[in-house]
Design a protein around this motif. Structure first.
Motif, PDB file in Angstrom:
ATOM      1  N   PHE A   1      32.909  27.141  62.945  1.00 24.25           N
ATOM      2  CA  PHE A   1      32.605  28.551  63.002  1.00 24.25           C
ATOM      3  C   PHE A   1      31.936  29.095  61.767  1.00 24.25           C
ATOM      4  O   PHE A   1      31.148  30.019  61.947  1.00 24.25           O
ATOM      5  CB  PHE A   1      33.877  29.155  63.278  1.00 24.25           C
ATOM      6  CG  PHE A   1      34.343  29.272  64.703  1.00 24.25           C
ATOM      7  CD1 PHE A   1      33.252  30.088  65.458  1.00 24.25           C
ATOM      8  CD2 PHE A   1      35.437  28.970  65.221  1.00 24.25           C
ATOM      9  CE1 PHE A   1      33.584  30.037  66.799  1.00 24.25           C
ATOM     10  CE2 PHE A   1      35.799  29.094  66.461  1.00 24.25           C
ATOM     11  CZ  PHE A   1      35.107  29.640  67.283  1.00 24.25           C
ATOM     12  N   THR A   2      32.360  28.599  60.599  1.00 19.29           N
ATOM     13  CA  THR A   2      31.800  28.839  59.288  1.00 19.29           C
ATOM     14  C   THR A   2      30.261  28.427  59.306  1.00 19.29           C
ATOM     15  O   THR A   2      29.246  29.308  58.950  1.00 19.29           O
ATOM     16  CB  THR A   2      32.416  28.443  58.237  1.00 19.29           C
ATOM     17  OG1 THR A   2      34.044  28.336  58.304  1.00 19.29           O
ATOM     18  CG2 THR A   2      32.289  29.206  57.016  1.00 19.29           C
TER      19      THR A   2
ATOM     20  N   GLY B   1      34.276  24.404  68.734  1.00 21.67           N
ATOM     21  CA  GLY B   1      33.650  25.707  67.741  1.00 21.67           C
ATOM     22  C   GLY B   1      32.220  25.842  68.004  1.00 21.67           C
ATOM     23  O   GLY B   1      31.944  27.059  67.906  1.00 21.67           O
TER      24      GLY B   1
ATOM     25  N   GLY C   1      41.719  25.105  72.918  1.00 18.18           N
ATOM     26  CA  GLY C   1      42.630  25.711  72.009  1.00 18.18           C
ATOM     27  C   GLY C   1      44.030  25.993  72.562  1.00 18.18           C
ATOM     28  O   GLY C   1      44.981  25.727  71.870  1.00 18.18           O
TER      29      GLY C   1
ATOM     30  N   ASP D   1      36.243  26.963  74.527  1.00 24.38           N
ATOM     31  CA  ASP D   1      37.065  26.965  73.188  1.00 24.38           C
ATOM     32  C   ASP D   1      38.399  27.546  73.678  1.00 24.38           C
ATOM     33  O   ASP D   1      39.266  27.012  73.110  1.00 24.38           O
ATOM     34  CB  ASP D   1      36.397  27.898  72.395  1.00 24.38           C
ATOM     35  CG  ASP D   1      37.298  28.151  71.094  1.00 24.38           C
ATOM     36  OD1 ASP D   1      37.552  27.316  70.595  1.00 24.38           O
ATOM     37  OD2 ASP D   1      37.134  29.337  70.589  1.00 24.38           O
TER      38      ASP D   1
ATOM     39  N   ARG E   1      41.907  22.016  64.849  1.00 24.08           N
ATOM     40  CA  ARG E   1      41.981  23.311  64.049  1.00 24.08           C
ATOM     41  C   ARG E   1      41.024  23.509  62.929  1.00 24.08           C
ATOM     42  O   ARG E   1      40.035  24.277  62.816  1.00 24.08           O
ATOM     43  CB  ARG E   1      43.409  23.682  63.704  1.00 24.08           C
ATOM     44  CG  ARG E   1      44.299  24.003  64.481  1.00 24.08           C
ATOM     45  CD  ARG E   1      44.113  25.439  64.839  1.00 24.08           C
ATOM     46  NE  ARG E   1      44.509  25.822  66.336  1.00 24.08           N
ATOM     47  CZ  ARG E   1      43.845  26.513  66.957  1.00 24.08           C
ATOM     48  NH1 ARG E   1      42.936  27.504  66.419  1.00 24.08           N
ATOM     49  NH2 ARG E   1      44.091  26.990  68.056  1.00 24.08           N
ATOM     50  N   VAL E   2      41.032  22.054  61.863  1.00 25.76           N
ATOM     51  CA  VAL E   2      40.209  22.257  60.811  1.00 25.76           C
ATOM     52  C   VAL E   2      38.705  22.173  61.190  1.00 25.76           C
ATOM     53  O   VAL E   2      37.982  23.049  60.711  1.00 25.76           O
ATOM     54  CB  VAL E   2      40.696  21.047  60.142  1.00 25.76           C
ATOM     55  CG1 VAL E   2      39.518  21.146  58.833  1.00 25.76           C
ATOM     56  CG2 VAL E   2      42.071  21.394  59.324  1.00 25.76           C
TER      57      VAL E   2
ATOM     58  N   ARG F   1      37.249  22.877  64.064  1.00 24.65           N
ATOM     59  CA  ARG F   1      36.723  24.117  64.743  1.00 24.65           C
ATOM     60  C   ARG F   1      36.643  25.299  63.738  1.00 24.65           C
ATOM     61  O   ARG F   1      35.588  25.848  63.814  1.00 24.65           O
ATOM     62  CB  ARG F   1      37.883  24.361  65.612  1.00 24.65           C
ATOM     63  CG  ARG F   1      37.675  25.761  66.576  1.00 24.65           C
ATOM     64  CD  ARG F   1      38.689  26.054  67.592  1.00 24.65           C
ATOM     65  NE  ARG F   1      38.471  27.381  67.908  1.00 24.65           N
ATOM     66  CZ  ARG F   1      39.008  28.414  67.395  1.00 24.65           C
ATOM     67  NH1 ARG F   1      39.680  28.225  66.382  1.00 24.65           N
ATOM     68  NH2 ARG F   1      39.060  29.482  68.316  1.00 24.65           N
ATOM     69  N   SER F   2      37.285  25.528  62.750  1.00 25.85           N
ATOM     70  CA  SER F   2      37.295  26.642  62.020  1.00 25.85           C
ATOM     71  C   SER F   2      36.094  26.577  61.250  1.00 25.85           C
ATOM     72  O   SER F   2      35.351  27.485  60.966  1.00 25.85           O
ATOM     73  CB  SER F   2      38.671  26.786  61.072  1.00 25.85           C
ATOM     74  OG  SER F   2      38.807  26.036  60.487  1.00 25.85           O
ATOM     75  N   GLN F   3      35.861  24.994  60.746  1.00 25.82           N
ATOM     76  CA  GLN F   3      34.753  24.850  59.925  1.00 25.82           C
ATOM     77  C   GLN F   3      33.362  24.956  60.480  1.00 25.82           C
ATOM     78  O   GLN F   3      32.433  25.371  60.102  1.00 25.82           O
ATOM     79  CB  GLN F   3      34.627  23.388  59.473  1.00 25.82           C
ATOM     80  CG  GLN F   3      35.523  23.236  58.184  1.00 25.82           C
ATOM     81  CD  GLN F   3      34.860  23.620  56.818  1.00 25.82           C
ATOM     82  OE1 GLN F   3      33.861  23.254  56.635  1.00 25.82           O
ATOM     83  NE2 GLN F   3      35.433  24.300  56.072  1.00 25.82           N
TER      84      GLN F   3
END
Lengths: 420, 336
Positions: free
Chosen positions: A304-305, A243, A254, A250, A297-298, A300-302
C-alpha cells in the motif's frame, strides 16, 4: 561481574551511571552471550570428540581446514580490491571457483583416505560442515567491520548469526561426532546422572543424553526451515496480490487472514497438527499456517505504501505492464521487510515446534528431538533427573535467542525508516 | 496543421466527505502540432488534474464527469491483444489495455520530483529496457540499450552511465533521465508537470533549453504545467491561465504578457518581482482562492477582483474572443 550482569536488568532499578558506562555494559553482555553460546557448542563438540576418538576428530579438523581456506580467499579478495580504492560491484568469481573445487577435491580425497567405507557421505558432511564453518568465520572476519557501521543493530544481527551458525555446524556434523547413536536405547543405565562415561547423563530409556543434545537440532532446524519457506512462498504472494489489486480481493483475503490471526498461535498449530498427524512436514505446515497472516499483513501494508510512491506512478504513466510494476517496482521494495519477518518467524517456529512435540503432536519417540527430551525429562523431573530436560531446553533457548537477535538486528538495518 | 489534442468541455470532480469539488470546469483547449502550451495558475487551480486527466489518470477520488479528449495518432499502434487505428482517438473511450499502449508511446508525462520518480532498485538502463519492452516485447535488450544510450547522449548524460543506479545521479541528471524515459518511445505529446520546480535555477535553465532543443529534434507537441510565469514567457507559444478549474485567459504568449486582459492575469503578472524596477512595491492578490465545494456565485474571481461589478456576483462570464487575439472570461469585455 555482578555489575556487568545488572545491565540486563536495567529496568528493575534506577540507573545511576552515565549512558556511556551503561552502553558499555550492554556491549559486554551481548559479547558475553555470544561467546557463551559459541563456547557451549564448542564444549559439546569437544566432549563428544574426547568420548569417541577416530572419525569425529577428522571431520572437525577437515571442516576447519576448509573454513580456513575460504577465510584466506576472502582476505585475498579484499586485498586485491583495495589498491584501486574503489569497491567492485561484481564479486570476484575466479577465487570462489577455485575454492569450491578445492573443497570438493579435498573432501573426496580425505574421504577415501580416512573413511573408505563411505567416502561420499564423508565428503558431503565435509563440504556442508566446511561451508557452515566458513560462514561462521567469515562473519567474524568480514561481517564485523561491515555490520559495525550499522551500529548496535549490526552487532545484534552478527551475534545472532554467530549463535545460529554455531548450532547449525554442530547439527550438520552431528552424525559423525556423537559418541553413541542417539536412537539406541540402553547404551547406559537408566537416568544416570552426568558422569565421565556419559557427560550429560542418560534418559529414562538409557539413551546417551550428549548424543541426543547434539543430534536433536536437526529436526528442529528442518521444521523451522520448511515452515518458513512455506510461509514465505504463500504469505508474500497473497500479500502482494491483496495490496496491489485492493477492493473485493483484498477484503476477502483479509477476512480469511484476520480470522486465522484471531486464534492464539500455539492453539491453532496444535489443532492443525492434530488433524495432520505426526511428521516433520506436517509440523512445518501446522506452524506455517499460523505465521502466514503476519507475512500477509506486513507485505500488504508495505505494498500500500510503495504503490503510492512516485516511481510506481511514473511507471504507470510510461505504460509499464502490470507484471513489471508488481515484480520489478513493488516486490523488490517490499522484500526487506518480509525478510525481517522471516528471521523472527524462525525463532517462533522453533519454540512452536518444541511446544508441539511437548504436547505429543510432534514426532515418534525414537527420533532425537529436543522437544521430546523436554517432554520426557519434564515427567521425571520430580525424581530429580534434571539433566534430561535442562540440556535440550538450554539448546532450544540458545537457538531461539540466536534467531531473535538476528531478527531484531536485521529489522533495524533493513528498514531504514525506523531510524529516521 | 493537425490538431494533436482537442479537449472539449472537460469536467473533473473530486468527491469528498464535504461535497463535490469541481477541479476542472468546462475546459476546452486545442493544441496544434509542434506548439507549446503553458498552463499556469496558483496551487489548487486544477492544472495538474487537467494534465493527468489527459492520460485518464486522475487520482482517487477524482473522476472525469463529462467532456471529451481527442488525441490525434499519426500511425497505427498494433500489439498482441489489439490495435488502435491512426487518426483521432477519444482517450476517455479507451480500455485499460489500450490506454497502457497510448501512455508512454504517444503521450509522455514528466513529474515534478525527479528524486523519487525512478525505482531505486533498477539501473537506469533497466528502466529504459523495461519501458521499451512493455510497448514492444520483440525488442532485444541490446537494441533497447542502444536507443537508451542515444537518447541519454542527446540529453548530455554519458552513455556508459546506463549501468548506474538512480542514487548515483544528481537531481538535475535524474530529471534528464526522466525526460529521456519519456522521449525514448518517440511520443507526439509531452506533458511536463512542473518539471523544474524542485531544481535550482541554473539546472532549470539548462533543462528548459534542452527541452526546447528536443522539441525540435523529436517533433514534439508540449504542455508545460507550471506556476512560474517566467518559464512560460521563455518557452511557451500559448499560455492558458487557470483559476479554480476554469480557463481565465488563453492567449499567445507575447500578447498575454504585454497586454493581459483578465484582472487575474494582470494581478499574477504584477506579483512577480522585477529586477529592473527595484523601487516597485511588490503587489499581491488579496484573499485566497474560493472553497471549491461551496463556490461563489457568478465569476469565481469576484471576491478578490478590484474591478468587480454587480454582474460579476450574479452571472458567470463566458469565454469570449479578446482584442489581443486570445480568449478571456471576464465581464469587462464584450459588453460594448
Amino acid at each position: 561481574m555482578t555489575q556487568v550482569l545488572s545491565g540486563i536488568f536495567f529496568h528493575l532499578g534506577k540507573r545511576k551511571e552515565s549512558t556511556k558506562d551503561y552502553s558499555k555494559k550492554w556491549w559486554a553482555v551481548i559479547l558475553m552471550l555470544t561467546v557463551l553460546v559459541v563456547l557451549i557448542v564448542a564444549a559439546l563438540i569437544a566432549i563428544s570428540l574426547t568420548a569417541r576418538s577416530g572419525v569425529g576428530i577428522h571431520v572437525v579438523a577437515g571442516t576447519f581446514l576448509l573454513a580456513m581456506t575460504s577465510l584466506l580467499t576472502a582476505s585475498y579478495i579484499k586485498r586485491i580490491n583495495l589498491p584501486n580504492n574503489q569497491v567492485t560491484r561484481h564479486p570476484v568469481y575466479l577465487p570462489v571457483a577455485i575454492v569450491s573445487v578445492f573443497f570438493a577435491i579435498t573432501s573426496l580425497v580425505l574421504g577415501y583416505i580416512i573413511y573408505p567405507t563411505d567416502p561420499i557421505g564423508f565428503g558431503i558432511v565435509m563440504i556442508a560442515g566446511g561451508i557452515v564453518l566458513s560462514v561462521f568465520f567469515l562473519l567474524v572476519y568480514e561481517g564485523y567491520p561491515r555490520l559495525k557501521i550499522h551500529g548496535s543493530p549490526g552487532i545484534l544481527a552478527i551475534s545472532g548469526l554467530l549463535m545460529v551458525t554455531a548450532i547449525i555446524y554442530m547439527t550438520v556434523i552431528a552424525d559423525w561426532i556423537v559418541p553413541y547413536s542417539p536412537f539406541h536405547i540402553n547404551v547406559g543405565g537408566i537416568r544416570e546422572p552426568p558422569n565421565p562415561s556419559f557427560p550429560l547423563g542418560t534418559t529414562s530409556l538409557g539413551q546417551d543424553m550428549l548424543s541426543r543434545v547434539i543430534a536433536g537440532g536437526a529436526t528442529m532446524l528442518q521444521v523451522a526451515a520448511i515452515s518458513v519457506v512455506v510461509c514465505f512462498s504463500i504469505g508474500v504472494p497473497i500479500g502482494l496480490l491483496s495490496g496491489y489489486r485492493g477492493g473485493l480481493v483484498d477484503k476477502t483475503i483479509g477476512l480469511v487472514m484476520d480470522s486465522l490471526f484471531a486464534f492464539p498461535g500455539l492453539v491453532l498449530a496444535i489443532a492443525i497438527a492434530a488433524i495432520l498427524g505426526p511428521g516433520i512436514l506436517n509440523m512445518a505446515i501446522a506452524i506455517a499456517v499460523v505465521y502466514i497472516p503476519s507475512y500477509f499483513r506486513v507485505v500488504r501494508s508495505q505494498v500500500f505504501t510503495v504503490r503510492e510512491l512516485p516511481y510506481v506512478e511514473a511507471a504507470i504513466v510510461m505504460g509499464a505492464r502490470d507484471r513489471d510494476i508488481l515484480f520489478r517496482y513493488i516486490l523488490p521494495n517490499v522484500l526487506p521487510s518480509s525478510v525481517v519477518i522471516m528471521s523472527i518467524n524462525f525463532a517462533d517456529a522453533i519454540l512452536t515446534a518444541a511446544g508441539l512435540t511437548f504436547v505429543g503432536l510432534g514426532l515418534s519417540v525414537d527420533i532425537a528431538d529436543w522437544g521430546w527430551d523436554l517432554t520426557l525429562g519434564f515427567q521425571v523431573l520430580i525424581v530429580g533427573a534434571w539433566w534430561i530436560s535442562a540440556f535440550p531446553g538450554l539448546m532450544v533457548i540458545l537457538l531461539a535467542l540466536g534467531f531473535t537477535l538476528t531478527g531484531e538486528g536485521l529489522n533495524e538495518i533493513l528498514t531504514p525508516k525506523l531510524r529516521e | 496543421m493537425v490538431d494533436v489534442l482537442r479537449i472539449k468541455d472537460l469536467i473533473v470532480e473530486y468527491t469528498t466527505q464535504r461535497g463535490t469539488a469541481r477541479a476542472v470546469d468546462r475546459v476546452s483547449l486545442t493544441l496544434g502540432e509542434n506548439r507549446t502550451l503553458g498552463l499556469a495558475g496558483e496551487s489548487g487551480c486544477g492544472k495538474s488534474t487537467l494534465g493527468r486527466s489527459l492520460m485518464k489518470l486522475v487520482p482517487y477520488p477524482g473522476k472525469i464527469v463529462s467532456g471529451d479528449i481527442i488525441l490525434n495518432i499519426d500511425h497505427d499502434i498494433t500489439w498482441k491483444k489489439g490495435t488502435i487505428k491512426k487518426g483521432d482517438v477519444s482517450i476517455l473511450e479507451l480500455n485499460d489495455d489500450q490506454l497502457r499502449m497510448i501512455r508512454g508511446s504517444e503521450i509522455a508525462y514528466i513529474f515534478q520530483d525527479p528524486m523519487t520518480s525512478l525505482n531505486p532498485m533498477l539501473s537506469i538502463g533497466k528502466h529504459f529496457i523495461q519501458i521499451q519492452q512493455a510497448h514492444d516485447p520483440t525488442i532485444e535488450d541490446e537494441q533497447a540499450l542502444e536507443r537508451a544510450k542515444e537518447v541519454l547522449e542527446s540529453l548530455g548524460i554519458l552513455a556508459e552511465r546506463v549501468d548506474d543506479y538512480p542514487h548515483q545521479f544528481s537531481g538535475g541528471m535524474r530529471q534528464r533521465v526522466m525526460i529521456g524515459l519519456g522521449l525514448v518511445l518517440r511520443p507526439r505529446l509531452l506533458i511536463a508537470d512542473e518539471p523544474t520546480t524542485s531544481l535550482d535555477v541554473i539546472v532549470e535553465a539548462q533543462i528548459l533549453e534542452e527541452m526546447a532543443e528536443l522539441k525540435e529534434k523529436f517533433n514534439l507537441t508540449m504542455i508545460l504545467i507550471t506556476h512560474n510565469l517566467g518559464v512560460l514567457a521563455q518557452t511557451a507559444d500559448d499560455v492558458a491561465i487557470m483559476y479554480t478549474g476554469r480557463l481565465a485567459e488563453l492567449a499567445p504568449t507575447e500578447a498575454l504578457f504585454e497586454n493581459p486582459q483578465h484582472p487575474y492575469t494582470e494581478a499574477l503578472l504584477q506579483s512577480v518581482p522585477d529586477v529592473t524596477k527595484p523601487d516597485k512595491k511588490l503587489a499581491w492578490i488579496p484573499g485566497a482562492p474560493p472553497d471549491l465545494v461551496n463556490p461563489p456565485d457568478g465569476c469565481m474571481f469576484n471576491p478578490r477582483c478590484p474591478f468587480a461589478m454587480d454582474i460579476c456576483k450574479q452571472e458567470e462570464p463566458p469565454l469570449i474572443q479578446s482584442d489581443t487575439g486570445g480568449l478571456v472570461a471576464c465581464h469587462l469585455y464584450g459588453r460594448s
